[in-house]
Design a protein around this motif. Sequence first.
Motif, PDB file in Angstrom:
ATOM      1  N   VAL A   1       0.831  -1.194   0.000  1.00  0.00           N
ATOM      2  CA  VAL A   1       0.000   0.000   0.000  1.00  0.00           C
ATOM      3  C   VAL A   1       0.874   1.257   0.000  1.00  0.00           C
ATOM      4  N   MET A   2       1.955   1.223   0.769  1.00  0.00           N
ATOM      5  CA  MET A   2       2.873   2.353   0.823  1.00  0.00           C
ATOM      6  C   MET A   2       3.496   2.613  -0.550  1.00  0.00           C
ATOM      7  N   PHE A   3       3.912   1.550  -1.216  1.00  0.00           N
ATOM      8  CA  PHE A   3       4.527   1.700  -2.535  1.00  0.00           C
ATOM      9  C   PHE A   3       3.526   2.271  -3.536  1.00  0.00           C
ATOM     10  N   ILE A   4       2.274   1.800  -3.497  1.00  0.00           N
ATOM     11  CA  ILE A   4       1.251   2.303  -4.408  1.00  0.00           C
ATOM     12  C   ILE A   4       0.983   3.784  -4.154  1.00  0.00           C
ATOM     13  N   MET A   5       0.940   4.173  -2.861  1.00  0.00           N
ATOM     14  CA  MET A   5       0.716   5.572  -2.519  1.00  0.00           C
ATOM     15  C   MET A   5       1.841   6.461  -3.045  1.00  0.00           C
ATOM     16  N   LEU A   6       3.065   5.989  -2.926  1.00  0.00           N
ATOM     17  CA  LEU A   6       4.198   6.780  -3.392  1.00  0.00           C
ATOM     18  C   LEU A   6       4.192   6.931  -4.907  1.00  0.00           C
ATOM     19  N   VAL A   7       3.881   5.845  -5.607  1.00  0.00           N
ATOM     20  CA  VAL A   7       3.827   5.909  -7.071  1.00  0.00           C
ATOM     21  C   VAL A   7       2.707   6.845  -7.525  1.00  0.00           C
ATOM     22  N   LEU A   8       1.539   6.742  -6.882  1.00  0.00           N
ATOM     23  CA  LEU A   8       0.432   7.624  -7.244  1.00  0.00           C
ATOM     24  C   LEU A   8       0.774   9.087  -6.972  1.00  0.00           C
ATOM     25  N   LEU A   9       1.462   9.335  -5.861  1.00  0.00           N
ATOM     26  CA  LEU A   9       1.865  10.705  -5.549  1.00  0.00           C
ATOM     27  C   LEU A   9       2.796  11.261  -6.626  1.00  0.00           C
ATOM     28  N   MET A  10       3.770  10.464  -7.052  1.00  0.00           N
ATOM     29  CA  MET A  10       4.706  10.925  -8.073  1.00  0.00           C
ATOM     30  C   MET A  10       3.992  11.195  -9.393  1.00  0.00           C
ATOM     31  N   VAL A  11       3.052  10.311  -9.763  1.00  0.00           N
ATOM     32  CA  VAL A  11       2.323  10.494 -11.024  1.00  0.00           C
ATOM     33  C   VAL A  11       1.441  11.736 -10.953  1.00  0.00           C
ATOM     34  N   PHE A  12       0.742  11.911  -9.829  1.00  0.00           N
ATOM     35  CA  PHE A  12      -0.179  13.048  -9.715  1.00  0.00           C
ATOM     36  C   PHE A  12       0.568  14.375  -9.682  1.00  0.00           C
ATOM     37  N   VAL A  13       1.736  14.418  -9.045  1.00  0.00           N
ATOM     38  CA  VAL A  13       2.512  15.658  -9.006  1.00  0.00           C
ATOM     39  C   VAL A  13       2.982  16.026 -10.405  1.00  0.00           C
ATOM     40  N   LEU A  14       3.470  15.030 -11.163  1.00  0.00           N
ATOM     41  CA  LEU A  14       3.909  15.309 -12.534  1.00  0.00           C
ATOM     42  C   LEU A  14       2.748  15.777 -13.409  1.00  0.00           C
ATOM     43  N   GLN A  15       1.582  15.143 -13.263  1.00  0.00           N
ATOM     44  CA  GLN A  15       0.426  15.567 -14.052  1.00  0.00           C
ATOM     45  C   GLN A  15      -0.034  16.967 -13.663  1.00  0.00           C
ATOM     46  N   SER A  16       0.001  17.269 -12.371  1.00  0.00           N
ATOM     47  CA  SER A  16      -0.409  18.606 -11.933  1.00  0.00           C
ATOM     48  C   SER A  16       0.550  19.675 -12.449  1.00  0.00           C
ATOM     49  N   ILE A  17       1.859  19.365 -12.518  1.00  0.00           N
ATOM     50  CA  ILE A  17       2.821  20.327 -13.067  1.00  0.00           C
ATOM     51  C   ILE A  17       2.522  20.594 -14.535  1.00  0.00           C
ATOM     52  N   ALA A  18       2.186  19.538 -15.271  1.00  0.00           N
ATOM     53  CA  ALA A  18       1.912  19.696 -16.701  1.00  0.00           C
ATOM     54  C   ALA A  18       0.727  20.634 -16.940  1.00  0.00           C
ATOM     55  N   PHE A  19      -0.353  20.444 -16.195  1.00  0.00           N
ATOM     56  CA  PHE A  19      -1.547  21.235 -16.457  1.00  0.00           C
ATOM     57  C   PHE A  19      -1.525  22.573 -15.720  1.00  0.00           C
ATOM     58  N   ILE A  20      -0.708  22.682 -14.657  1.00  0.00           N
ATOM     59  CA  ILE A  20      -0.623  23.965 -13.964  1.00  0.00           C
ATOM     60  C   ILE A  20       0.162  24.973 -14.803  1.00  0.00           C
ATOM     61  N   THR A  21       1.104  24.500 -15.609  1.00  0.00           N
ATOM     62  CA  THR A  21       1.800  25.411 -16.527  1.00  0.00           C
ATOM     63  C   THR A  21       0.850  25.926 -17.611  1.00  0.00           C
ATOM     64  N   LEU A  22      -0.043  25.039 -18.083  1.00  0.00           N
ATOM     65  CA  LEU A  22      -1.047  25.476 -19.058  1.00  0.00           C
ATOM     66  C   LEU A  22      -1.974  26.517 -18.438  1.00  0.00           C
ATOM     67  N   TYR A  23      -2.389  26.293 -17.187  1.00  0.00           N
ATOM     68  CA  TYR A  23      -3.236  27.261 -16.491  1.00  0.00           C
ATOM     69  C   TYR A  23      -2.502  28.594 -16.304  1.00  0.00           C
ATOM     70  N   GLU A  24      -1.206  28.526 -16.017  1.00  0.00           N
ATOM     71  CA  GLU A  24      -0.426  29.749 -15.869  1.00  0.00           C
ATOM     72  C   GLU A  24      -0.380  30.537 -17.176  1.00  0.00           C
ATOM     73  N   ARG A  25      -0.192  29.859 -18.284  1.00  0.00           N
ATOM     74  CA  ARG A  25      -0.129  30.553 -19.571  1.00  0.00           C
ATOM     75  C   ARG A  25      -1.471  31.173 -19.935  1.00  0.00           C
ATOM     76  N   HIS A  26      -2.577  30.498 -19.574  1.00  0.00           N
ATOM     77  CA  HIS A  26      -3.896  31.080 -19.836  1.00  0.00           C
ATOM     78  C   HIS A  26      -4.137  32.301 -18.955  1.00  0.00           C
ATOM     79  N   LEU A  27      -3.710  32.237 -17.688  1.00  0.00           N
ATOM     80  CA  LEU A  27      -3.891  33.384 -16.806  1.00  0.00           C
ATOM     81  C   LEU A  27      -3.054  34.574 -17.260  1.00  0.00           C
ATOM     82  N   LEU A  28      -1.807  34.313 -17.632  1.00  0.00           N
ATOM     83  CA  LEU A  28      -0.964  35.403 -18.120  1.00  0.00           C
ATOM     84  C   LEU A  28      -1.516  35.989 -19.413  1.00  0.00           C
TER      85      LEU A  28
END
Length: 295
Positions: A3-30
């Motif tokens: 369970v710990m390993f799955i949580m860590l993998v999910l955290l890494m995937v979600f952080v990378l996905q959030s970075i990808a779309f947060i940059t898009l949101y930043e460009r739209h806001l700017l």
Amino acid sequence: MVVMFIMLVLLMVFVLQSIAFITLYERHLLGSSQIRLGPTKVSFMGVLQALLDGLKLLKKEQVLPVFTSDLVFVLVPSVSFVLMYMQWFLLPYLYKFISFEYSLLFFLCLLGFSVYSIMISGYVSKSKYGMIGALRASSQSVSYEIAFSIYLLSLMLSLSLLMFVADFSLMLLFFFLPFIIMIVAELNRAPFDFAEGESELVSGYNVEFGSVAFVFLFLSEYGSLIFFCVFCSMLFFNMMLMMVFLLFSLMIFLRSSYPRYRYDLLMKMFWFKFLPLSLIYLCYFYIMLIYSYFF
């Protein structure tokens, strides 16, 4: 362990996905701040723009400097990337897995250690411009991290006084404004983005990095930005997801609204204003804590 390993993998995937779309949101806001739309050509409203930009960066060729170690040159940006992920592991929702008694001190150690990755990245680039940019960025980091660490310790003392202070919410309001300014400086965001300002000449300490190495630096910067928005929401707003969104939007609008601060004024502000303020807060809450225990 599974369970710990799955949580860590999910955290890494979600952080990378959030970075990808947060940059898009930043460009739209700017773009909205300049009365334009931002990226709209790739797929629907530019949804895949950030992913394709990441693939384009990964496909670029990494030119390695002469007279430097190839392994160290690639390893230094990955260290900053790993430090960013270790900050995420200290949040309370992973308490059963990774958190421990002295996690606050470990968090402060991670902040201090990030300065070395900046300095070493300028040194291994074997460029005098990169070295000068690394010295400027590291001296900026040392200036505000001292005040930020003391301010964070005083905030932890104030949280321990929650049961004794009646107007605690009003006190947190006075805490919030200096804290958000320190976070903006910690993240090297506008108006304190001096490393970005050097890109008008030679791009600062990351002048020689490209391809995967530059992607690591980029991901560590935006991953830390999202982490500090979550961290600030956890401290002041009881972990409200809407406040994470609003804090990130605030930092983006700061970038589009305020001109870049002058370097010497930044040093004076943190050494002569925020550092004394942090010490005053720390002494006050320490005295209040002792008084509450004995009286």
